[in-house]
Write a protein that holds these residues in place. Structure first.
Motif, PDB file in Angstrom:
ATOM      1  N   HIS A  47       0.836  -1.202   0.000  1.00 49.86           N
ATOM      2  CA  HIS A  47       0.000   0.000   0.000  1.00 49.86           C
ATOM      3  C   HIS A  47       0.872   1.255   0.000  1.00 49.86           C
ATOM      4  O   HIS A  47       0.659   2.167  -0.808  1.00 49.86           O
ATOM      5  N   GLN A  48       1.864   1.315   0.931  1.00 47.55           N
ATOM      6  CA  GLN A  48       2.700   2.511   1.031  1.00 47.55           C
ATOM      7  C   GLN A  48       3.576   2.674  -0.194  1.00 47.55           C
ATOM      8  O   GLN A  48       3.844   3.809  -0.623  1.00 47.55           O
TER       9      GLN A  48
ATOM     10  N   VAL B 168       1.528   4.424  -2.869  1.00 44.30           N
ATOM     11  CA  VAL B 168       1.365   5.852  -2.579  1.00 44.30           C
ATOM     12  C   VAL B 168       2.663   6.610  -2.854  1.00 44.30           C
ATOM     13  O   VAL B 168       2.647   7.713  -3.423  1.00 44.30           O
ATOM     14  N   ASP B 169       3.800   6.012  -2.489  1.00 46.87           N
ATOM     15  CA  ASP B 169       5.080   6.662  -2.738  1.00 46.87           C
ATOM     16  C   ASP B 169       5.365   6.820  -4.228  1.00 46.87           C
ATOM     17  O   ASP B 169       5.918   7.847  -4.658  1.00 46.87           O
TER      18      ASP B 169
ATOM     19  N   ARG C 266       3.323   9.662  -5.540  1.00 52.96           N
ATOM     20  CA  ARG C 266       3.898  10.954  -5.143  1.00 52.96           C
ATOM     21  C   ARG C 266       5.168  11.263  -5.925  1.00 52.96           C
ATOM     22  O   ARG C 266       5.352  12.400  -6.383  1.00 52.96           O
TER      23      ARG C 266
ATOM     24  N   HIS D 296      -1.595  12.000  -3.930  1.00 53.31           N
ATOM     25  CA  HIS D 296      -1.203  11.021  -2.910  1.00 53.31           C
ATOM     26  C   HIS D 296      -1.867  11.307  -1.565  1.00 53.31           C
ATOM     27  O   HIS D 296      -2.005  10.405  -0.747  1.00 53.31           O
TER      28      HIS D 296
ATOM     29  N   LYS E 223      -5.022  12.357  -1.242  1.00 53.54           N
ATOM     30  CA  LYS E 223      -6.360  11.759  -1.346  1.00 53.54           C
ATOM     31  C   LYS E 223      -6.321  10.236  -1.291  1.00 53.54           C
ATOM     32  O   LYS E 223      -7.302   9.610  -0.903  1.00 53.54           O
ATOM     33  N   LEU E 224      -5.199   9.649  -1.692  1.00 54.70           N
ATOM     34  CA  LEU E 224      -5.083   8.193  -1.663  1.00 54.70           C
ATOM     35  C   LEU E 224      -4.683   7.654  -0.292  1.00 54.70           C
ATOM     36  O   LEU E 224      -4.595   6.443  -0.114  1.00 54.70           O
ATOM     37  N   ASN E 225      -4.444   8.526   0.646  1.00 60.58           N
ATOM     38  CA  ASN E 225      -4.059   8.098   1.994  1.00 60.58           C
ATOM     39  C   ASN E 225      -4.888   8.869   3.014  1.00 60.58           C
ATOM     40  O   ASN E 225      -4.356   9.641   3.811  1.00 60.58           O
TER      41      ASN E 225
ATOM     42  N   LEU F  64      -6.398   0.801  -2.848  1.00 61.77           N
ATOM     43  CA  LEU F  64      -5.879   1.645  -1.779  1.00 61.77           C
ATOM     44  C   LEU F  64      -6.958   2.092  -0.796  1.00 61.77           C
ATOM     45  O   LEU F  64      -6.730   2.132   0.415  1.00 61.77           O
ATOM     46  N   LEU F  65      -8.130   2.450  -1.306  1.00 65.96           N
ATOM     47  CA  LEU F  65      -9.180   3.020  -0.451  1.00 65.96           C
ATOM     48  C   LEU F  65     -10.231   2.007  -0.013  1.00 65.96           C
ATOM     49  O   LEU F  65     -10.942   2.273   0.970  1.00 65.96           O
TER      50      LEU F  65
END
Length: 851
Positions: free
Chosen positions: A131-132, A135-136, A139, A154, A156-158, A201-202
């Motif tokens: 997951h991380q 997101v990375d 970004r 990123h 909004k995705l976290n 992700l969400l």
């Protein structure tokens, strides 16, 4: 009652307030596929584009490849910027910005090499990433909202809360723009792949793809992609909504799909809802699976003054003038070039500006499409703007406060909730550019908030600096203490003794210097010398010793000052003069008793009458001797004060001040000793010599006056000696010091002449009264005899000191003479004791004053 999910599955829609239906004019650009444009020779990449602070990762002269990061930063709001093509960094300088103000911003200028070579791309399988990591990657690819707001994706995705609904915005309600329409038609599978990453992700309960009903081809393409994506049935659905501007706004779209209204100042995530653009979903897919950063996007180039309208893949940083040249732009007089749609876009003041991540349209309208800007007229308060506002605001109130620059009051009417859609300006019959007023007010409020934030940061930095300096000081003190402890621990017994001896020497020098300046040692020893004269048999011997001790004290005081610092040649001369004067004073005191003894040996015995008169004269002489001594001491004090004032105000020499004070203290002691010696000599002379009383009295006056004058002259001489120690460069100070010495000599002569001429009856009567009181205690007959003697003395005293004729009185009987002598002896002893006590008190008072 149906739940929200049931209503979504059923396709229920809600009406949004306000809104308008302007001409769409999308046919100019949506009829042709997305095209490619030839590379520009130069690309302008503003840094940063999203976020506030960043650090450049390149410098002028560096060669870069397509996709190379140009910036790096640590802030959560920062998004890196990448090279749109391969080439060389030829400049990093301020250039005009893609904004209505055209204010310059820092820009990397890249000269393209024409090869458009990609940097090394790292591709991953979605199942291999956590997951991380996803997101990375989003970004690091620099992906921002592609709908125009350019919000960091990123974030909004976290989210910080659970998400129930994700809305994919494909409405694209702005007239003329068709970039999302063509993207959904041609890249529906890639968009669905990006939606799948968002779903992972969400993990929302539902994903809704919202498309306006004026895009039927796009709706069909997305529906076909959803049916082929393999997601559970019903988890992703396509919803077609009515065409209305601005239904594509985030809050307006949420209200249409769910019927919920986002509170003022809140974000949709607090309601469990997240909104992403279809272009953002496509960019997420490319970044995560293919490793491509956001270096290009689809831009609609439209308007009747463009020969080749359509949608094009444009690298970020492509100059607008290059795009217009490639699409065969034919400008008109007063031509406007608008970035964005006709409702929310802004006209450019300079076309040498770049394409940004949030740029979705370049509009070049003709004069028939958008006429000249009409003249602003007064508001008629029709209320049409309030009816058309989709955010349910009061545009009139916002306009009045913004125009009056009352920005705080405008903020109280929820100015920040304005989405700048332009509906109010579109329907205003007075042609008031309301949105422009709102933008100015928002900018002013933002600037004020930034200044307040900067002031707060500056305060925090200042407090941190003070704390750091205090910590460093404490650390230095601790380090010094630790080093001192180590040195003490490593010292041997010999070293410790040497340190102790050095400290003792320093303390002794400091004490000696303090005593020399204040005159404490001289005053104490002078008082001791006075107390030592209680015995009549050893008066002369103790007086000699006191004078010798006094001279030694002056030498010791001078030596103490000399030891305080290395002596100069001038200081050595002054010290030698002081020692010589002390020796001379001691020698003069030694010769005084010898002279009185010789006089006594050569004088025949007094008769009874002469003895009586001599005793009366002795009392008068003692009183005058005391008064002369007091006057001499007062003169010495005056000279000391004058000397001190001159030293402090004009000379300003610390060493000279110290020496002058020592000289004054020595002079006072000499005056006291001279007075005591004169009184002693007087008593010895009257009791042992056969000189007539009048002559004895006159000699006593002469001795007292001479001693007083000698003491004052000694003080004046000491002042002159101290003057030589003053800096010769200060002529004015030396002149004033010499004047003070001359004044001192004049005072000494005046005191001497006054003492010689003075024969006041009050002092004599006071002395006789003292003798009478003592005699009255012994015997009434003695008192009567003394009364007779007083009467005779009153007749004689006016001529004392001015004649040498003998005084005639009636003879006394042997018994009366014997009793009178006894009474006189008693009175003399008590008067002497009282005088010594008075002098001791005066000495102690003088010591306190000097202290």
């Amino acid at each position: 009652m149906l739940t929200l999910l049931d209503q979504l599955d059923k396709g229920t829609l809600w009406r949004s307030p306000g809104g308008i239906h302007p001409p769409e004019v999308k046919f100019l650009s949506n009829a042709t596929p997305i095209g490619q444009m030839p590379l520009a020779s130069t690309y302008l990449v503003p840094v940063p584009q999203v976020g506030e602070n960043c650090t450049l990762a390149v410098k002028v002269g560096d060669s870069v490849l397509k996709g190379t990061p140009l910036t790096q930063g640590t802030s959560i709001w920062h998004l890196p910027v990448h090279a749109p093509t391969s080439g060389t960094i030829v400049a990093i300088e301020p250039r005009a910005s893609n904004h209505a103000s055209a204010l310059p911003v820092n820009t990397c200028v890249i000269a393209a090499d024409g090869k458009d070579t990609w940097c090394e791309l790292v591709q991953h399988q979605l199942d291999d990433l956590s997951h991380q990591q996803i997101v990375d990657k989003v970004r690091s690819a620099g992906i921002a909202g592609m709908g125009g707001a350019a919000f960091p994706t990123h974030i909004k995705l976290n989210p910080v809360s659970e998400i129930d609904l994700v809305i994919i915005n494909g409405v694209e309600c702005e007239p003329y723009i068709s970039a999302d329409d063509r993207l959904m038609r041609e890249y529906s599978q890639d968009i669905l792949a990006g939606i799948g990453i968002i779903h992972r992700l969400l993990t929302p309960k539902r994903i809704v793809i919202a498309i306006e009903d004026n895009k039927p081809e796009a709706a069909k393409a997305m529906q076909a992609a959803v049916s082929q994506c393999g997601h559970p049935a019903g988890s992703i659905r396509v919803t077609v909504i009515p065409t209305k501007y601005p239904s594509g706004g985030e809050k307006q779209l949420i209200q249409i799909i769910t019927g919920r209204e986002v509170p003022s100042g809140a974000i949709p995530a607090k309601l469990g809802i997240v909104v992403h653009n279809v272009g953002t979903a496509f960019a997420i897919h490319q970044a995560v699976t293919q490793g491509k950063p956001l270096v290009e996007r689809v831009v609609t180039v439209t308007g009747k003054n463009v020969s080749k309208p359509g949608n094009y893949w444009l690298p970020i940083g492509t100059p607008v003038d290059h795009v217009l040249t490639a699409t065969k732009f034919t400008p008109e007089p007063d031509q406007k070039v608008i970035i964005g749609g006709p409702m929310m876009g802004h006209a450019l003041a300079n076309i040498q500006v770049p394409i940004l991540k949030g740029t979705n349209c370049i509009l070049v309208p003709s004069s028939q499409e958008i006429g000249n800007t009409p003249e602003e007229k007064a508001c008629i308060r029709c209320g049409e703007c309030a009816t058309a506002c989709p955010a349910l605001l009061l545009p009139q109130q916002l306009f009045w406060h913004a125009k009056a620059e009352e920005y705080d009051k405008a903020a109280s009417y929820n100015l920040k909730d304005c989405i700048e859609c332009g509906c109010c300006s579109y329907v205003c019959p007075s042609d008031i550019p309301l949105v422009e007023y709102y933008r100015i007010a928002k900018s002013a409020l933002k600037q004020a908030a930034d200044e307040k934030q900067q002031a707060e940061r500056a305060k925090q930095r200042f407090d941190a600096r003070l704390a750091r300096l205090e910590e460093e000081k404490l650390a230095r003190d601790a380090k010094a203490k630790e080093a001192s402890e180590r040195r003490q621990a490593s010292m041997t017994g010999t070293d410790k003794n040497a340190v102790a001896e050095a400290m003792a020497r320093i303390a002794a020098k400091k004490t000696a210097a303090t005593q020399a300046v204040t005159g404490e040692s001289i005053t104490e020893k002078s008082s001791a010398t006075t107390n030592d004269t209680n015995s009549a048999e050893t008066d002369s011997t103790k007086t000699d010793n006191a004078v010798n001790v006094d001279a030694n004290d002056s030498i010791s005081a001078t030596d103490a000052i000399a030891q305080e610092a290395p002596l100069s040649q001038k200081d050595k001369v002054a010290a030698a003069i002081a020692r010589a004067k002390a020796k001379k004073a001691a020698q003069q005191t030694d010769t005084a008793p010898l002279e009185s003894t010789e006089t006594a040996d050569s004088t025949p015995a007094l008769s009874a009458d002469d003895d009586k008169k001599a005793k009366v004269a002795a009392a008068v002489a003692r009183a005058k001797a005391k008064k002369a001594a007091q006057q001499a001491e007062t003169a010495a004090s005056d000279i000391e004060v004058s000397n001190t004032e001159i030293s402090v105000s004009d000379v300003n020499d610390a060493e000279a001040i110290k020496k002058a004070k020592v000289a004054a203290a020595v002079a006072r002691a000499k005056a006291k000793k001279a007075a005591q010696q004169a009184e002693t000599n007087t008593e010895n002379g009257l009791s042992q010599t056969a000189t007539p009383a009048v002559d004895s009295t006159a000699s006593v006056h002469a001795d007292v006056n001479a001693d007083a004058e000698t003491a004052v002259n000694a003080v004046a001489t000491d002042i002159e000696v101290s003057i030589t120690d003053v800096s010769v460069n200060d002529a004015e100070a030396i002149k004033k010091a010499k004047v003070a010495a001359a004044v001192a000599r004049a005072k000494a002569k005046k005191i001497a002449s006054a003492s010689a001429a003075e024969s006041k009856t009050e002092s004599e009567i006071e002395s006789v009264d003292e003798i009478r009181a003592e005699a009255n205690v012994a015997s009434p007959s003695i008192a009567a005899t003394l009364d007779t003697a007083t009467t005779e003395a009153d007749a004689v005293l006016p001529s004392v000191g001015s004649t040498a004729e003998p005084i005639e009185t009636a003879p006394l009987s042997s018994d009366e003479l014997k009793k009178a002598r006894i009474a006189a002896t008693i009175a003399k002893a008590k008067a002497k004791k009282a005088a010594l006590a008075q002098e001791a008190n005066a000495s102690s008072d003088s010591s306190v004053t000097n202290d």
